[in-house]
Design a protein around this motif. Structure first.
Motif, PDB file in Angstrom:
ATOM      1  N   ILE A 174      -3.253  -9.356 -11.525  1.00 40.86           N
ATOM      2  CA  ILE A 174      -2.398  -8.556 -10.640  1.00 40.86           C
ATOM      3  C   ILE A 174      -2.908  -8.606  -9.205  1.00 40.86           C
ATOM      4  O   ILE A 174      -4.120  -8.506  -8.952  1.00 40.86           O
ATOM      5  CB  ILE A 174      -2.364  -7.093 -11.122  1.00 40.86           C
ATOM      6  CG1 ILE A 174      -1.707  -6.997 -12.499  1.00 40.86           C
ATOM      7  CG2 ILE A 174      -1.626  -6.199 -10.114  1.00 40.86           C
ATOM      8  CD1 ILE A 174      -0.269  -7.466 -12.540  1.00 40.86           C
ATOM      9  N   TYR A 175      -1.981  -8.728  -8.277  1.00 43.06           N
ATOM     10  CA  TYR A 175      -2.255  -8.659  -6.843  1.00 43.06           C
ATOM     11  C   TYR A 175      -1.517  -7.430  -6.311  1.00 43.06           C
ATOM     12  O   TYR A 175      -0.292  -7.360  -6.362  1.00 43.06           O
ATOM     13  CB  TYR A 175      -1.750  -9.930  -6.176  1.00 43.06           C
ATOM     14  CG  TYR A 175      -2.072 -10.107  -4.703  1.00 43.06           C
ATOM     15  CD1 TYR A 175      -3.148  -9.480  -4.082  1.00 43.06           C
ATOM     16  CD2 TYR A 175      -1.282 -10.944  -3.913  1.00 43.06           C
ATOM     17  CE1 TYR A 175      -3.444  -9.676  -2.745  1.00 43.06           C
ATOM     18  CE2 TYR A 175      -1.556 -11.161  -2.566  1.00 43.06           C
ATOM     19  CZ  TYR A 175      -2.629 -10.528  -1.984  1.00 43.06           C
ATOM     20  OH  TYR A 175      -2.906 -10.726  -0.650  1.00 43.06           O
ATOM     21  N   GLY A 176      -2.271  -6.437  -5.826  1.00 41.90           N
ATOM     22  CA  GLY A 176      -1.683  -5.202  -5.323  1.00 41.90           C
ATOM     23  C   GLY A 176      -1.857  -5.097  -3.815  1.00 41.90           C
ATOM     24  O   GLY A 176      -2.971  -5.267  -3.306  1.00 41.90           O
ATOM     25  N   VAL A 177      -0.766  -4.829  -3.111  1.00 42.08           N
ATOM     26  CA  VAL A 177      -0.780  -4.778  -1.647  1.00 42.08           C
ATOM     27  C   VAL A 177      -0.109  -3.491  -1.180  1.00 42.08           C
ATOM     28  O   VAL A 177       1.039  -3.215  -1.534  1.00 42.08           O
ATOM     29  CB  VAL A 177      -0.043  -5.995  -1.038  1.00 42.08           C
ATOM     30  CG1 VAL A 177      -0.066  -5.932   0.489  1.00 42.08           C
ATOM     31  CG2 VAL A 177      -0.657  -7.301  -1.530  1.00 42.08           C
ATOM     32  N   VAL A 178      -0.843  -2.713  -0.373  1.00 46.10           N
ATOM     33  CA  VAL A 178      -0.314  -1.481   0.209  1.00 46.10           C
ATOM     34  C   VAL A 178      -0.435  -1.584   1.720  1.00 46.10           C
ATOM     35  O   VAL A 178      -1.466  -1.999   2.237  1.00 46.10           O
ATOM     36  CB  VAL A 178      -1.093  -0.241  -0.289  1.00 46.10           C
ATOM     37  CG1 VAL A 178      -0.542   1.037   0.352  1.00 46.10           C
ATOM     38  CG2 VAL A 178      -1.043  -0.141  -1.812  1.00 46.10           C
ATOM     39  N   ASP A 179       0.632  -1.219   2.436  1.00 47.28           N
ATOM     40  CA  ASP A 179       0.539  -1.248   3.900  1.00 47.28           C
ATOM     41  C   ASP A 179       1.606  -0.352   4.519  1.00 47.28           C
ATOM     42  O   ASP A 179       2.521   0.119   3.847  1.00 47.28           O
ATOM     43  CB  ASP A 179       0.682  -2.670   4.438  1.00 47.28           C
ATOM     44  CG  ASP A 179      -0.136  -2.897   5.711  1.00 47.28           C
ATOM     45  OD1 ASP A 179      -0.418  -1.914   6.428  1.00 47.28           O
ATOM     46  OD2 ASP A 179      -0.502  -4.056   5.979  1.00 47.28           O
ATOM     47  N   HIS A 180       1.463  -0.132   5.824  1.00 48.07           N
ATOM     48  CA  HIS A 180       2.395   0.693   6.588  1.00 48.07           C
ATOM     49  C   HIS A 180       3.714  -0.064   6.794  1.00 48.07           C
ATOM     50  O   HIS A 180       3.706  -1.245   7.143  1.00 48.07           O
ATOM     51  CB  HIS A 180       1.812   1.035   7.959  1.00 48.07           C
ATOM     52  CG  HIS A 180       0.468   1.687   7.911  1.00 48.07           C
ATOM     53  ND1 HIS A 180       0.289   2.980   7.485  1.00 48.07           N
ATOM     54  CD2 HIS A 180      -0.766   1.225   8.238  1.00 48.07           C
ATOM     55  CE1 HIS A 180      -0.998   3.291   7.559  1.00 48.07           C
ATOM     56  NE2 HIS A 180      -1.656   2.241   8.000  1.00 48.07           N
ATOM     57  N   THR A 181       4.817   0.635   6.609  1.00 46.88           N
ATOM     58  CA  THR A 181       6.134   0.005   6.638  1.00 46.88           C
ATOM     59  C   THR A 181       6.656  -0.195   8.056  1.00 46.88           C
ATOM     60  O   THR A 181       6.633   0.719   8.881  1.00 46.88           O
ATOM     61  CB  THR A 181       7.155   0.857   5.861  1.00 46.88           C
ATOM     62  OG1 THR A 181       6.652   1.115   4.553  1.00 46.88           O
ATOM     63  CG2 THR A 181       8.501   0.152   5.768  1.00 46.88           C
ATOM     64  N   ARG A 182       7.155  -1.413   8.307  1.00 49.64           N
ATOM     65  CA  ARG A 182       7.896  -1.728   9.524  1.00 49.64           C
ATOM     66  C   ARG A 182       9.362  -1.903   9.149  1.00 49.64           C
ATOM     67  O   ARG A 182       9.685  -2.329   8.043  1.00 49.64           O
ATOM     68  CB  ARG A 182       7.379  -3.028  10.155  1.00 49.64           C
ATOM     69  CG  ARG A 182       8.129  -3.431  11.425  1.00 49.64           C
ATOM     70  CD  ARG A 182       7.750  -4.824  11.916  1.00 49.64           C
ATOM     71  NE  ARG A 182       6.389  -4.893  12.412  1.00 49.64           N
ATOM     72  CZ  ARG A 182       5.884  -5.947  13.066  1.00 49.64           C
ATOM     73  NH1 ARG A 182       6.641  -7.020  13.275  1.00 49.64           N
ATOM     74  NH2 ARG A 182       4.636  -5.932  13.479  1.00 49.64           N
ATOM     75  N   ARG A 183      10.248  -1.598  10.073  1.00 48.67           N
ATOM     76  CA  ARG A 183      11.667  -1.833   9.828  1.00 48.67           C
ATOM     77  C   ARG A 183      11.921  -3.309   9.547  1.00 48.67           C
ATOM     78  O   ARG A 183      11.329  -4.188  10.165  1.00 48.67           O
ATOM     79  CB  ARG A 183      12.495  -1.419  11.047  1.00 48.67           C
ATOM     80  CG  ARG A 183      12.572   0.077  11.267  1.00 48.67           C
ATOM     81  CD  ARG A 183      13.264   0.385  12.575  1.00 48.67           C
ATOM     82  NE  ARG A 183      13.393   1.812  12.794  1.00 48.67           N
ATOM     83  CZ  ARG A 183      13.540   2.371  13.991  1.00 48.67           C
ATOM     84  NH1 ARG A 183      13.569   1.617  15.070  1.00 48.67           N
ATOM     85  NH2 ARG A 183      13.660   3.681  14.108  1.00 48.67           N
ATOM     86  N   HIS A 184      12.820  -3.566   8.618  1.00 49.03           N
ATOM     87  CA  HIS A 184      13.124  -4.941   8.229  1.00 49.03           C
ATOM     88  C   HIS A 184      13.662  -5.736   9.414  1.00 49.03           C
ATOM     89  O   HIS A 184      14.588  -5.310  10.114  1.00 49.03           O
ATOM     90  CB  HIS A 184      14.149  -4.929   7.098  1.00 49.03           C
ATOM     91  CG  HIS A 184      14.533  -6.292   6.624  1.00 49.03           C
ATOM     92  ND1 HIS A 184      13.617  -7.285   6.389  1.00 49.03           N
ATOM     93  CD2 HIS A 184      15.762  -6.836   6.349  1.00 49.03           C
ATOM     94  CE1 HIS A 184      14.249  -8.378   5.979  1.00 49.03           C
ATOM     95  NE2 HIS A 184      15.534  -8.128   5.957  1.00 49.03           N
ATOM     96  N   MET A 185      13.033  -6.886   9.669  1.00 48.66           N
ATOM     97  CA  MET A 185      13.431  -7.850  10.695  1.00 48.66           C
ATOM     98  C   MET A 185      13.231  -7.351  12.117  1.00 48.66           C
ATOM     99  O   MET A 185      13.715  -7.963  13.066  1.00 48.66           O
ATOM    100  CB  MET A 185      14.895  -8.306  10.488  1.00 48.66           C
ATOM    101  CG  MET A 185      15.127  -9.014   9.154  1.00 48.66           C
ATOM    102  SD  MET A 185      16.818  -9.596   8.916  1.00 48.66           S
ATOM    103  CE  MET A 185      16.856 -10.947  10.114  1.00 48.66           C
ATOM    104  N   GLU A 186      12.509  -6.255  12.284  1.00 51.76           N
ATOM    105  CA  GLU A 186      12.242  -5.758  13.637  1.00 51.76           C
ATOM    106  C   GLU A 186      11.196  -6.644  14.311  1.00 51.76           C
ATOM    107  O   GLU A 186      10.176  -6.989  13.725  1.00 51.76           O
ATOM    108  CB  GLU A 186      11.729  -4.322  13.570  1.00 51.76           C
ATOM    109  CG  GLU A 186      11.449  -3.719  14.940  1.00 51.76           C
ATOM    110  CD  GLU A 186      10.965  -2.266  14.836  1.00 51.76           C
ATOM    111  OE1 GLU A 186      11.672  -1.378  15.340  1.00 51.76           O
ATOM    112  OE2 GLU A 186       9.899  -2.047  14.227  1.00 51.76           O
TER     113      GLU A 186
END
Length: 251
Positions: A174-186
């Motif tokens: 398993i590869y788990g990735v957590v990060d802060h969300t940016r608006r899609h395609m911004e």
């Protein structure tokens, strides 16, 4: 009324899976109460929800786990004691602060350092980081995790990190990735440099060979407008974050 055999098998498997996490959960909760964690760590428990996050990602206490870019060791302080007895924890990339913690604390004494030759750097004029010698000298790992780091890297750095994770995992890992969300395609601006588009992350990680398994809304925050830098007082500690789970399905 007799239950169909397939349904019985499914119910038993679900029960076994739930009970299988109980021992790991107990160790996570014990680690969260450890003296090694300072007040600044414990204040973030409610927001980061490590028990729920690690349960979603499928952590078990007998796994071989690689944590990428551990930083100050917020998750390392939890993972190390959980995996100390039955599993393994390896740290890769930017490990200096977490390594010092491990040297000074018995609960982290079994932590191992990997990818010691890796070099994280910024190319001249670049805003984000690249990685040289990214290959991780750990093979057949059960899990690779990285928390709030994906956004720090340029495209070549992200690709190197994803490829290294792939090469270190066993089939089914398993590869788990957590990060802060940016608006899609911004597009990039001064406010979103520590955010990342989750759709883009999924596409990039799939391109490295991974199967997208699932996402969690544990860290969804309706009142984060995805407009401001994550360190701003109105946002910090309450950012909307994506939590993604991938699997290596073939060699």
């Amino acid at each position: 009324m007799k239950l169909p055999a397939l349904l019985i098998t499914s119910l038993l498997a679900g029960s076994a899976f739930a009970s299988d996490f109980e021992a790991t959960e107990a160790k996570i909760k014990a680690a969260m109460k450890s003296d090694i964690r300072v007040e600044a760590d414990t204040k973030r428990d409610r927001n980061r929800m490590p028990v729920q996050t690690l349960k979603f990602l499928g952590l078990r206490d007998d796994m071989k786990v690689i944590e990428l870019l551990p930083g100050g060791g917020w998750y390392t302080k939890i993972l190390a004691p959980v995996l100390k007895e039955n599993g393994e924890l390896h740290l890769a990339y930017g490990t200096s602060r977490a390594a010092k913690l491990a040297e000074a604390n018995d609960s982290m004494s079994e932590v191992k350092l990997a990818a010691k030759e890796a070099n994280i750097y910024r190319k001249e004029g670049a805003r984000f980081y690249s990685i040289e010698n990214a290959e991780i000298d750990v093979k057949k790992a059960d899990m690779v995790l990285t928390f709030r780091n994906y956004h720090n890297f340029a495209e070549d750095g992200r690709q190197a990190m994803n490829d290294a994770a792939w090469n270190s995992l066993k089939v089914g890992g398993i590869y788990g990735v957590v990060d802060h969300t940016r608006r899609h395609m911004e597009g990039e601006n001064d406010e979103n440099r520590r955010r990342f588009d989750p759709v883009k992350a999924i596409k990039e990680i799939q391109a490295a060979g991974f199967e997208f398994v699932d996402y969690s809304d544990l860290h969804y925050r309706a009142d984060d407008e995805l407009e401001y830098e994550v360190g701003r007082k109105s946002v910090t500690g309450n950012t909307d974050r994506f939590t993604l789970k991938f699997k290596k399905v073939k060699k």
